[in-house]
Design a protein around this motif. Structure first.
Motif, mmCIF file in Angstrom:
data_model
loop_
_atom_site.group_PDB
_atom_site.id
_atom_site.type_symbol
_atom_site.label_atom_id
_atom_site.label_comp_id
_atom_site.label_asym_id
_atom_site.label_seq_id
_atom_site.Cartn_x
_atom_site.Cartn_y
_atom_site.Cartn_z
ATOM 1 N N ILE A 1 12.632 39.582 16.747
ATOM 2 C CA ILE A 1 13.628 38.840 15.970
ATOM 3 C C ILE A 1 15.009 39.096 16.553
ATOM 4 N N ASN A 2 15.719 38.045 16.871
ATOM 5 C CA ASN A 2 17.130 38.176 17.226
ATOM 6 C C ASN A 2 17.949 38.294 15.943
ATOM 7 N N LEU A 3 18.933 39.171 15.954
ATOM 8 C CA LEU A 3 19.825 39.319 14.804
ATOM 9 C C LEU A 3 21.262 39.192 15.272
ATOM 10 N N ILE B 1 22.767 35.615 10.872
ATOM 11 C CA ILE B 1 21.933 34.698 11.642
ATOM 12 C C ILE B 1 20.739 35.486 12.169
ATOM 13 N N LEU B 2 19.540 34.937 11.996
ATOM 14 C CA LEU B 2 18.320 35.593 12.461
ATOM 15 C C LEU B 2 17.321 34.571 12.975
ATOM 16 N N SER B 3 16.475 35.016 13.902
ATOM 17 C CA SER B 3 15.323 34.203 14.269
ATOM 18 C C SER B 3 14.415 34.054 13.049
ATOM 19 N N ARG B 4 13.554 33.040 13.083
ATOM 20 C CA ARG B 4 12.533 32.894 12.047
ATOM 21 C C ARG B 4 11.267 33.625 12.470
ATOM 22 N N LYS C 1 11.640 29.903 21.562
ATOM 23 C CA LYS C 1 12.807 29.766 20.680
ATOM 24 C C LYS C 1 13.626 31.054 20.647
ATOM 25 N N VAL C 2 12.932 32.211 20.598
ATOM 26 C CA VAL C 2 13.629 33.494 20.584
ATOM 27 C C VAL C 2 14.437 33.674 21.862
ATOM 28 N N VAL D 1 18.888 31.088 13.137
ATOM 29 C CA VAL D 1 19.482 30.159 12.170
ATOM 30 C C VAL D 1 20.213 30.969 11.096
ATOM 31 N N PRO D 2 21.157 30.334 10.376
ATOM 32 C CA PRO D 2 21.807 31.059 9.280
ATOM 33 C C PRO D 2 20.794 31.424 8.205
#
Length: 543
Positions: free
Chosen positions: A314-316, A327-330, A337-338, A344-345
């Motif tokens: 997860i990107n933070l 904002i974080l990855s889903r 996508k990562v 996304v917010p």
């Protein structure tokens, strides 16, 4: 969530899981109930020592239970904690204690041979507002003992009366920005703002009461206090506190205590994954690996995926000004996508991209990233102009970071606004070049800055730390970048280093690199010094 006051959220956790371990540190385990009771006693003691709502109490300690006893005690009586880092020294501590008008300080006596007891004794005359010095261990003449305060009787009636006065908008923390430009700014974080960020992160990542998070990010940073402590508090999970980041210790904790969540900056992941003994540890308990603090390069993401196959990456994105993550990855995001975006917010937060006049830009166009949400801090302590520039009246927080929104509404990070340089009329974002450099098999870390050039205006100067045991030359770097980047993005200067200057939160201080270069240039000196490590090429290097 009904309550947006820190001490009330703790009370809710006590009702749900009174005897569940919340803090696990070495051989010590502290339940929600024990934390609540101990912080009640300490809050009473602070009141007896003259602390009142609106006062500031600095904390200078490692990631240890006493830090959090103090934080929760202070939150119950409306006292704001000034979060300090143990790597700070005299000038930084004097500035922050005076800037915050701290009434007291809770401190360790010594760290890695540096005696804070001696320092605080020496600077007493320079910090006139500090009336109380409380040491966790042996202190100095006239100081208080933390353990003695915890042994005082509880005044429940008096404490409850003060607790009722605490409001959502009251300050709980002052966190000083990394200080990458000028004097550090004290960011004013409230009960509501820190809980809004943490609640949004918990919901977004579906963090549950059976999750166990590693607490090695410093508590004086939102990565530690918000993304770790408050997320675990809201979810009623547990935290494995690690006093400071030591790769082998973290690996041992994962193997022995089976945590499910780990959050760290890229530097931490690189150190963990490159540890020589990593293969002897079982790391399969990790389900979520959060990477924040700076742009995550594709090579690092792929390395995490390879070494930690059970974990979702997860990107933070967050900052002190947003009190934590915004904002974080889903969880459902693909690796593609990562690798492409920071996510996304979260929660009900909103984002937009604006131009230099703060006019909103359409998707696909690059500009400054702005955030709207109740996670936004209250501003900067004593800095009205800076506060008004960053925190707008209509609720937007202007981050100073460059990004764009893609067609799906994901935020694609391009770097700091001030890091961008213009080479021959073209905008260059160092983070893009850094990502390419760090995909090279011999490169461990890379950082780029724009420096003045008589012909092109500015050119890219990139600092590279080779991987252990590897030798790489400037020619290899240029050739590699020529294969992967437009010609105007290719580094014009390459400098090899054995380490980088870092902020207390672990980010590379690019402004320090640039200041060193400019200082050397102004003296008409060569910016290179001979460096002789066996893993470095035999050329002049920056020390």
């Amino acid at each position: 969530m009904q309550n947006w006051i820190v001490h009330k959220v703790l009370s809710e956790a006590v009702v749900k899981y009174p005897n569940k371990p919340f803090l696990i540190c070495s051989e010590q385990s502290v339940s929600f109930k024990e934390l609540d009771e101990l912080s009640d006693i300490l809050a009473t003691a602070l009141l007896k020592e003259g602390f009142e709502k609106g006062d500031c109490l600095a904390v200078l300690a490692l990631n240890q239970v006493e830090w959090l006893y103090t934080y929760f005690a202070a939150s119950k009586i409306g006292v704001c904690v000034v979060a300090l880092n143990v790597r700070y020294r005299e000038s930084e501590l004097v500035y922050m204690l005076n800037n915050s008008k701290a009434k007291g300080i809770v401190s360790i006596s010594e760290y890695q041979g540096f005696k804070f007891s001696s320092l605080l004794e020496r600077i007493k005359g320079k910090i006139p507002t500090v009336e109380k010095i409380i040491f966790l261990e042996q202190g100095i003449l006239g100081s208080l003992s933390f353990n003695d305060l915890l042994s005082l009787p509880l005044d429940r009636e008096g404490l409850e009366s003060v607790k009722q006065t605490v409001q959502e908008d009251d300050l709980v923390l002052i966190i000083y920005t990394s200080g990458t430009t000028g004097k550090p700014k004290g960011t004013l974080i409230t009960n509501r703002s820190i809980l809004e960020s943490a609640k949004a992160q918990v919901d977004h990542l579906s963090i549950q009461e059976d999750d166990r998070t590693i607490g090695c990010l410093p508590l004086n940073h939102v990565g530690g206090i918000t993304c770790t402590v408050h997320c675990s508090l809201i979810s009623c999970g547990s935290i494995v506190l690690i006093p400071e980041f030591i790769p082998e210790k973290v690996l041992e904790v994962i193997d022995e205590l089976k945590p499910t969540v780990f959050g760290g900056v890229p530097t931490m992941y690189i150190m963990l994954l490159s540890h020589t003994g990593i293969n002897k540890y079982n790391l399969n308990s990790l389900k979520i690996c959060i990477v924040g603090g700076s742009n995550v390069d594709p090579g690092l993401c792929l390395a995490i995926e390879s070494q930690l196959p059970e974990a979702k990456i997860i990107n933070l994105y967050g900052l002190s000004e947003s009190s934590g993550a915004c904002i974080l990855s889903r969880l459902s995001d693909s690796m593609a996508k990562v690798l492409e975006s920071i996510g996304v917010p979260i929660g009900d937060f909103k984002v937009k991209i604006v131009d230099d006049k703060r006019k909103e830009l359409p998707n696909g166009e690059v500009g400054e990233l702005a955030i709207m949400g109740r996670c936004a801090a209250k501003g900067y302590l004593g800095l009205e102009k800076e506060t008004n520039n960053v925190f707008s009246e209509d609720g937007w927080l202007y981050t100073g970071d460059i990004a764009y929104l893609n067609h799906e509404g994901y935020v694609v990070y391009k770097g700091r606004k001030k890091e961008m340089y213009i080479q021959g009329g073209y905008n260059v974002y160092p983070v893009e070049v850094e990502n390419i450099l760090m995909e090279h098999s011999k490169v461990a870390l890379a950082a780029g800055v724009g420096v003045p050039d008589a012909f092109l205006g500015e050119i890219g100067r990139y600092y590279i730390m080779p991987k252990a045991g590897q030798t790489i030359t400037e020619e290899e770097v240029i050739l590699y970048c020529n294969k992967h980047l437009a010609d105007y993005k290719v580094p014009r200067q390459v400098v090899f280093v054995k380490q980088f200057p870092q902020t207390p939160a672990g980010k590379i201080q690019k402004t320090v690199l640039k200041q060193q270069y400019l200082a050397q240039e102004s003296k008409n000196e060569s910016p290179f010094l001979q460096f002789s490590d066996d893993n470095m090429p035999k050329k002049q290097q920056l020390e």
